[in-house]
Scaffold this motif. Structure first.
Motif, PDB file in Angstrom:
ATOM      1  N   PHE A 210       0.820  -1.207   0.000  1.00 28.94           N
ATOM      2  CA  PHE A 210       0.000   0.000   0.000  1.00 28.94           C
ATOM      3  C   PHE A 210       0.859   1.265   0.000  1.00 28.94           C
ATOM      4  O   PHE A 210       0.450   2.298  -0.529  1.00 28.94           O
ATOM      5  CB  PHE A 210      -0.958  -0.003   1.190  1.00 28.94           C
ATOM      6  N   LEU A 211       2.052   1.190   0.590  1.00 28.78           N
ATOM      7  CA  LEU A 211       2.918   2.364   0.637  1.00 28.78           C
ATOM      8  C   LEU A 211       3.663   2.592  -0.672  1.00 28.78           C
ATOM      9  O   LEU A 211       3.791   3.734  -1.142  1.00 28.78           O
ATOM     10  CB  LEU A 211       3.932   2.224   1.777  1.00 28.78           C
ATOM     11  N   TYR A 212       4.170   1.532  -1.280  1.00 28.75           N
ATOM     12  CA  TYR A 212       5.063   1.671  -2.436  1.00 28.75           C
ATOM     13  C   TYR A 212       4.497   1.137  -3.738  1.00 28.75           C
ATOM     14  O   TYR A 212       5.055   1.416  -4.807  1.00 28.75           O
ATOM     15  CB  TYR A 212       6.395   0.964  -2.151  1.00 28.75           C
ATOM     16  N   GLY A 213       3.439   0.355  -3.691  1.00 23.54           N
ATOM     17  CA  GLY A 213       2.881  -0.201  -4.914  1.00 23.54           C
ATOM     18  C   GLY A 213       2.491   0.877  -5.912  1.00 23.54           C
ATOM     19  O   GLY A 213       1.857   1.866  -5.554  1.00 23.54           O
ATOM     20  N   GLY A 214       2.879   0.717  -7.169  1.00 16.51           N
ATOM     21  CA  GLY A 214       2.558   1.681  -8.207  1.00 16.51           C
ATOM     22  C   GLY A 214       3.475   2.879  -8.262  1.00 16.51           C
ATOM     23  O   GLY A 214       3.309   3.751  -9.128  1.00 16.51           O
ATOM     24  N   LYS A 215       4.455   2.953  -7.368  1.00 12.42           N
ATOM     25  CA  LYS A 215       5.366   4.094  -7.343  1.00 12.42           C
ATOM     26  C   LYS A 215       6.710   3.711  -7.966  1.00 12.42           C
ATOM     27  O   LYS A 215       7.087   2.547  -7.992  1.00 12.42           O
ATOM     28  CB  LYS A 215       5.573   4.587  -5.910  1.00 12.42           C
ATOM     29  N   MET A 216       7.430   4.709  -8.428  1.00 13.90           N
ATOM     30  CA  MET A 216       8.748   4.476  -8.990  1.00 13.90           C
ATOM     31  C   MET A 216       9.776   4.425  -7.865  1.00 13.90           C
ATOM     32  O   MET A 216       9.968   5.398  -7.142  1.00 13.90           O
ATOM     33  CB  MET A 216       9.121   5.580  -9.980  1.00 13.90           C
ATOM     34  N   ILE A 217      10.411   3.285  -7.702  1.00 15.77           N
ATOM     35  CA  ILE A 217      11.477   3.157  -6.712  1.00 15.77           C
ATOM     36  C   ILE A 217      12.669   2.481  -7.379  1.00 15.77           C
ATOM     37  O   ILE A 217      12.512   1.700  -8.321  1.00 15.77           O
ATOM     38  CB  ILE A 217      11.031   2.357  -5.470  1.00 15.77           C
ATOM     39  N   ARG A 218      13.841   2.774  -6.891  1.00 16.49           N
ATOM     40  CA  ARG A 218      15.061   2.233  -7.477  1.00 16.49           C
ATOM     41  C   ARG A 218      15.162   0.732  -7.179  1.00 16.49           C
ATOM     42  O   ARG A 218      14.702   0.271  -6.127  1.00 16.49           O
ATOM     43  CB  ARG A 218      16.286   2.952  -6.927  1.00 16.49           C
ATOM     44  N   PRO A 219      15.784  -0.018  -8.091  1.00 16.30           N
ATOM     45  CA  PRO A 219      15.907  -1.462  -7.880  1.00 16.30           C
ATOM     46  C   PRO A 219      16.579  -1.830  -6.567  1.00 16.30           C
ATOM     47  O   PRO A 219      16.175  -2.789  -5.902  1.00 16.30           O
ATOM     48  CB  PRO A 219      16.741  -1.912  -9.092  1.00 16.30           C
ATOM     49  N   TRP A 220      17.621  -1.079  -6.163  1.00 15.17           N
ATOM     50  CA  TRP A 220      18.301  -1.423  -4.918  1.00 15.17           C
ATOM     51  C   TRP A 220      17.385  -1.229  -3.717  1.00 15.17           C
ATOM     52  O   TRP A 220      17.440  -2.001  -2.739  1.00 15.17           O
ATOM     53  CB  TRP A 220      19.583  -0.589  -4.749  1.00 15.17           C
ATOM     54  N   LYS A 221      16.515  -0.226  -3.788  1.00 13.06           N
ATOM     55  CA  LYS A 221      15.581  -0.002  -2.687  1.00 13.06           C
ATOM     56  C   LYS A 221      14.535  -1.107  -2.635  1.00 13.06           C
ATOM     57  O   LYS A 221      14.194  -1.605  -1.550  1.00 13.06           O
ATOM     58  CB  LYS A 221      14.899   1.353  -2.847  1.00 13.06           C
ATOM     59  N   ALA A 222      14.051  -1.505  -3.811  1.00 10.49           N
ATOM     60  CA  ALA A 222      13.098  -2.619  -3.859  1.00 10.49           C
ATOM     61  C   ALA A 222      13.742  -3.888  -3.317  1.00 10.49           C
ATOM     62  O   ALA A 222      13.088  -4.681  -2.609  1.00 10.49           O
ATOM     63  CB  ALA A 222      12.616  -2.836  -5.289  1.00 10.49           C
ATOM     64  N   GLY A 223      15.027  -4.083  -3.635  1.00 12.87           N
ATOM     65  CA  GLY A 223      15.735  -5.256  -3.134  1.00 12.87           C
ATOM     66  C   GLY A 223      15.826  -5.260  -1.622  1.00 12.87           C
ATOM     67  O   GLY A 223      15.618  -6.297  -0.977  1.00 12.87           O
ATOM     68  N   ILE A 224      16.143  -4.115  -1.038  1.00 12.42           N
ATOM     69  CA  ILE A 224      16.233  -4.014   0.422  1.00 12.42           C
ATOM     70  C   ILE A 224      14.870  -4.282   1.056  1.00 12.42           C
ATOM     71  O   ILE A 224      14.757  -4.992   2.070  1.00 12.42           O
ATOM     72  CB  ILE A 224      16.753  -2.628   0.833  1.00 12.42           C
ATOM     73  N   ILE A 225      13.819  -3.708   0.456  1.00  5.49           N
ATOM     74  CA  ILE A 225      12.464  -3.919   0.980  1.00  5.49           C
ATOM     75  C   ILE A 225      12.113  -5.414   0.962  1.00  5.49           C
ATOM     76  O   ILE A 225      11.550  -5.945   1.929  1.00  5.49           O
ATOM     77  CB  ILE A 225      11.438  -3.125   0.141  1.00  5.49           C
ATOM     78  N   GLU A 226      12.480  -6.096  -0.116  1.00  2.00           N
ATOM     79  CA  GLU A 226      12.141  -7.512  -0.244  1.00  2.00           C
ATOM     80  C   GLU A 226      12.981  -8.389   0.691  1.00  2.00           C
ATOM     81  O   GLU A 226      12.485  -9.355   1.257  1.00  2.00           O
ATOM     82  CB  GLU A 226      12.319  -7.960  -1.692  1.00  2.00           C
ATOM     83  N   ILE A 227      14.259  -8.044   0.857  1.00  2.35           N
ATOM     84  CA  ILE A 227      15.105  -8.812   1.782  1.00  2.35           C
ATOM     85  C   ILE A 227      14.588  -8.671   3.209  1.00  2.35           C
ATOM     86  O   ILE A 227      14.473  -9.657   3.950  1.00  2.35           O
ATOM     87  CB  ILE A 227      16.568  -8.335   1.686  1.00  2.35           C
TER      88      ILE A 227
END
Length: 246
Positions: A210-227
């Protein structure tokens, strides 16, 4: 790709999917020395599948890729033997794996690996690693094995939806709505099947979507969020499983 280079998967999510369900299943049972051998077999199976799938897309280096697939495959079989000596029933997991792997091969042949159905097939394969680890740790073909697979499948399916909403399908309202609806539904599933406390393990992924879905975020940030999401899911799932009444 260099002709003589070692073939190693580059998908970071794959490393989480191979280890988190396995660790969850192992801790749902009783850790054994044979778990190390089974994990190595599982790891080499993953390493073997990667060049095999890539060989359908890279005809120029197909021979090189197939050689590495065979090398990893032989290593997997060698590491599997000690685990089979402890729990011969593990051989039955070969049936669903042999049934599901051709689906991934078919998508690779069509160069459609990003399809959600292909993702779900791969996630189910990795989730079955948790079931195998649970069985090796003294578990049985029971409800606990089923929830190890189900909750692992639920978590990583949520990750697949989330990643699509911030990259390939970021501009699609339909994908964003689907991801949010999915995450709302999974909050209710644990209580519906008798594991109400396990809902806490999915709060992070729902909030993230709900916070980040549909937004542009950098791949490294998405990776940290997923880890971070994978680690919190594993720790909470292991801890919360004990609250289920026997």
């Amino acid at each position: 790709m260099k002709r003589r280079s070692v073939v190693i998967p580059h998908e970071h999510g794959g490393w989480a999917m191979i280890s988190v369900p396995y660790a969850f299943g192992m801790m749902a049972g009783t850790p054994q020395w044979a778990h190390a051998w089974l994990f190595l077999a599982w790891l080499f199976f993953y390493l073997s599948s990667y060049p095999l799938l890539q060989s359908f897309k890279r005809s120029a280096s197909r021979g090189h890729l197939l050689r590495w697939s065979a090398i990893y495959g032989m290593a997997a079989l060698g590491c599997l033997i000690p685990a089979l000596l402890v729990r011969p029933e593990l051989i039955w997991f070969g049936i669903p794996l042999l049934a599901l792997l051709p689906i991934n091969l078919a998508y690779a042949r069509r160069r459609a690996e990003r399809a959600i159905a292909n993702d779900l097939c791969a996630i189910l394969i990795f989730s079955l690693g948790g079931a195998a680890a649970y069985l090796l740790g003294g578990g049985a073909w029971d409800g606990t094995m089923a929830v190890v697979v189900l909750f692992s499948l639920m978590h990583f399916t949520g990750s697949a939806f989330f990643v699509k909403t911030v990259f390939r399908e970021r501009m699609s309202p339909r994908w964003l709505a689907s991801a949010r609806i999915y995450h709302i539904v999974i909050l209710a599933v644990p209580a519906l099947i008798g594991y109400p406390w396990m809902t806490l393990a999915f709060v992070y992924s729902t909030t993230r979507t709900f916070l980040y879905g549909g937004k542009m975020i950098r791949p490294w940030k998405a990776g940290i969020i997923e880890i971070a999401g994978a680690l919190q899911f594993l720790l909470l799932a292991i801890g919360l499983l004990q609250f289920h009444p026997s």
